[in-house]
Design an enzyme around this catalytic site. Structure first.
Site, PDB file in Angstrom:
ATOM      1  N   SER A  22       0.833  -1.203   0.000  1.00 49.50           N
ATOM      2  CA  SER A  22       0.000   0.000   0.000  1.00 49.50           C
ATOM      3  C   SER A  22       0.869   1.254   0.000  1.00 49.50           C
ATOM      4  CB  SER A  22      -0.881  -0.014   1.247  1.00 49.50           C
ATOM      5  OG  SER A  22      -1.661   1.156   1.275  1.00 49.50           O
ATOM      6  N   LYS A  46      -3.457   2.038  -2.252  1.00 50.20           N
ATOM      7  CA  LYS A  46      -3.126   3.201  -1.418  1.00 50.20           C
ATOM      8  C   LYS A  46      -4.219   3.350  -0.360  1.00 50.20           C
ATOM      9  CE  LYS A  46      -1.311   7.385  -0.561  1.00 50.20           C
ATOM     10  NZ  LYS A  46      -0.142   7.314   0.314  1.00 50.20           N
ATOM     11  N   LEU A  74      -0.988  10.206   3.705  1.00 52.50           N
ATOM     12  CA  LEU A  74      -2.202   9.490   3.293  1.00 52.50           C
ATOM     13  C   LEU A  74      -3.033  10.234   2.243  1.00 52.50           C
ATOM     14  CD1 LEU A  74      -3.447   8.069   6.744  1.00 52.50           C
ATOM     15  CD2 LEU A  74      -2.102   6.887   5.006  1.00 52.50           C
ATOM     16  N   CYS A 131       0.267   4.345  10.248  1.00 46.69           N
ATOM     17  CA  CYS A 131       0.896   5.379   9.439  1.00 46.69           C
ATOM     18  C   CYS A 131       1.622   6.354  10.358  1.00 46.69           C
ATOM     19  CB  CYS A 131      -0.119   6.141   8.596  1.00 46.69           C
ATOM     20  SG  CYS A 131       0.672   7.475   7.669  1.00 46.69           S
ATOM     21  N   LYS A 166      -2.086  -4.090   9.637  1.00 45.44           N
ATOM     22  CA  LYS A 166      -0.716  -3.669   9.313  1.00 45.44           C
ATOM     23  C   LYS A 166      -0.082  -3.066  10.552  1.00 45.44           C
ATOM     24  CE  LYS A 166       2.124  -1.561   5.765  1.00 45.44           C
ATOM     25  NZ  LYS A 166       2.125  -0.969   4.424  1.00 45.44           N
ATOM     26  N   THR A 194       6.480   1.478   8.015  1.00 39.00           N
ATOM     27  CA  THR A 194       7.780   2.168   8.052  1.00 39.00           C
ATOM     28  C   THR A 194       8.174   2.545   9.481  1.00 39.00           C
ATOM     29  OG1 THR A 194       6.618   4.238   7.664  1.00 39.00           O
ATOM     30  CG2 THR A 194       7.545   3.126   5.737  1.00 39.00           C
ATOM     31  N   GLY A 244       9.238  -4.853   4.047  1.00 40.37           N
ATOM     32  CA  GLY A 244      10.339  -4.026   4.518  1.00 40.37           C
ATOM     33  C   GLY A 244      11.617  -4.246   3.731  1.00 40.37           C
TER      34      GLY A 244
END
Lengths: 304, 250
Positions: A22, A46, A74, A131, A166, A194, A244
């Site tokens: 995503s 996304k 986002l 996020c 996630k 991340t 990753g």
């Protein structure tokens, strides 16, 4: 020898373990000019929020050693345009769609899932609770185990489709979060989102991205992602989608050995938008050479 | 858009810090228009990780030219390429300059390495009166091959007008009676900002080629937004890099 690359993530059967992460392939239209999406395990869209989001002001990205920081915020077209414009396009391409959902409130997650429940071509939901680049939601949820539990529970009640949580790597014990997700009914977890990072210009003494911090991705985070996948695999019985810094087929095999059932390709798409299909071909070759009939047999096959 | 394995035909140091790269790129050269760019993987390793965007400097038969200065590690690696080396390039990308017949006089306004797309644009603008305004730090930064009717400015006065290129433009436009002008600009953001103001004040149509760091170059990373006057963002890679000067906030 017949090589079977298919994998099962709960009730979701995918033709191969390669997913597009995503936020790294939009809604498929640009990347479809470079790669055949019908051959990929699935495309994770996304992040979609109920209303469109403009995203963060520039500068949004910067390259760092073996990686990059992003703070896109986002940016997305919102749920309505997604259903009207983006889903039909992906259907036409015969892509397997996993819809990633981001929200600022618990209710927003639930509402998104309820609306999208009727979209037949959405095969699963990936719930973005991690996020790092938005003020509301994001890591406020992802770093709080109670929130992750509550969101999973409520989303579970609202859909019959498989759900994937996630997970954030910015926590001390990721396996606790995976355990909560499992307990509340998640079918799988994606690990990892991340890592929070930053980068400063030494002459102006200003941050190189406007948001000050961003999410670190790329090969730099691969060892961390592998360790997180392994930690979950050893502690929780739930399918893991490894993410990753995956750049090539060797990285895929490594992630599967430490416990991933499937993987996602993210940053590598920016550099080579056809890398996913190249990796699938390379995995066939590897499995033939190594006489691995079912690629799923690699999952969690580590020798420690 | 193609991912093309191109072959280096030459890399030449044309000025102390400026290099000209020529690659054989059959697919890209046949599709490119002036003002478009390419995203170049300068090495085969993970360092640097991301591609680097470069304006298309010129097209000649099946070859593509890029003009660049040494800015960081990526451009340093690129400058060291040898004849016959392969370079992985994605292109042509973005929307180039709009060329239409409604204008008699064309002003090309370049700042520093922002001159890069103008030889290709010059070639594409047939039957127009072109005047090129070219500003640079000093005479060592000027590379003017394949440009026409050039008026120069340098910050240190070592070549042409002593001052910046917008001051030069203001001076020249007062001297002559120009009709039906269109401006194309490319250069550093402060210069583009001044050019945007100049074109608005003088009511001259103007297109600006802007730059940004970007990861992909074709719209998937969403990393290169530019604010527009209607309070939204556009992507420099996909919606640009050329914009109408009235459309964007610099």
């Amino acid at each position: 020898m017949n090589i079977d690359l298919s994998v099962n993530i709960g009730s979701l059967k995918l033709k191969n373990p390669i997913l597009l992460a995503s936020g790294t392939v939009g809604y498929g239209n640009e990347i479809s000019e470079f790669t055949d999406l019908s051959k990929i395990g699935a495309i994770v869209t996304k992040s979609i929020s109920l209303k469109p989001r403009k995203g963060n002001p520039p500068q949004r990205i910067v390259e760092t050693p073996s990686g990059m920081l992003n703070a896109i915020g986002l940016a997305n077209v919102g749920l309505e345009a997604f259903v009207k414009e983006k889903i039909p396009f992906l259907e036409k391409l015969n892509a397997t769609i996993i819809c990633n959902i981001a929200a600022s409130t618990l209710d927003e997650y639930v509402e998104c899932v309820k609306i999208l429940e009727y979209e037949k071509s959405i095969k699963a939901f990936e719930i973005n609770v991690s996020c790092p680049n938005v003020k509301d939601g994001g890591l406020i949820f992802g770093n709080d185990i109670n929130w992750v539990g509550k969101i999973t529970e409520q989303v579970r009640k609202s859909t019959s489709k498989p759900i994937i949580i996630k997970l954030s790597p910015n926590v001390p014990n990721i396996s606790d979060f995976a355990a909560v997700a499992k307990k509340e009914g998640a079918d799988a977890v994606s690990a990892i989102n991340t890592l929070v990072g930053t980068s400063f210009d030494i002459y102006t003494r200003k941050p190189k991205i406007k948001n000050i911090t961003g999410g670190l991705s790329g090969p730099a985070i691969k060892p961390i992602a592998l360790a997180k996948v392994l930690e979950i695999k050893r502690n929780v019985d739930i399918p893991i989608i490894g993410v990753g810094g995956i750049m090539n087929w060797k990285d895929v095999v490594e992630f599967m050995i430490v416990g991933a059932t499937a993987i996602q390709i993210g940053t590598a798409n920016f550099i080579n938008p056809n890398v996913s299909n190249e990796i699938i071909n390379d995995l066939y070759k590897f499995c033939s050479e190594q006489k691995i009939e079912n690629i799923s047999s690699l999952t969690g096959s580590f020798q420690i | 858009m193609h991912i093309e394995k191109t072959i280096v035909q030459f890399v030449e140091k044309v000025k102390p810090n400026i290099f000209l790269l020529k690659v054989l790129a059959k697919n890209i050269s046949s599709k490119a228009t002036a003002g478009q760019f390419c995203n170049i993987k300068v090495s085969e390793t993970d360092f640097p990780l991301l591609r680097r965007p470069f304006s298309i400097h010129n097209i000649e038969n099946e070859s593509v030219y890029f003009l660049f200065d040494i800015h960081g590690e990526g451009t340093k690696i690129l400058s060291n390429k040898k004849v016959g080396d392969k370079i992985d390039i994605i292109g042509p990308l973005g929307n180039g300059f709009n060329i239409d017949d409604n204008y008699e006089t064309i002003f090309l306004v370049a700042g520093g390495i922002g001159v890069a797309p103008f030889p290709f644009l010059t070639k594409s603008l047939t039957n127009k009166k072109i005047i090129t305004f070219y500003g640079a730090r000093n005479k060592d930064y000027i590379y003017d091959k394949n440009l026409i009717n050039v008026k120069y400015s340098t910050d240190d006065g070592s070549y042409g007008f002593h001052g910046n290129v917008i001051e030069l433009l203001e001076k020249e436009i007062g001297k002559n009676d120009f009709h039906n002008i269109k401006i194309y600009g490319c250069g550093p953001t402060p210069m583009l900002k001044a050019l945007q103001k100049f074109s608005l004040e003088n009511k001259i149509d103007c297109e600006l080629s802007v730059e940004s760091a970007m990861a992909c170059g074709f719209g998937i990373c969403q990393g290169c937004p530019i604010e527009t006057t209607d309070n939204s963002y556009k992507l420099i890679c996909k919606d640009g890099p050329v914009f109408n000067s009235k459309e964007i906030i610099l």
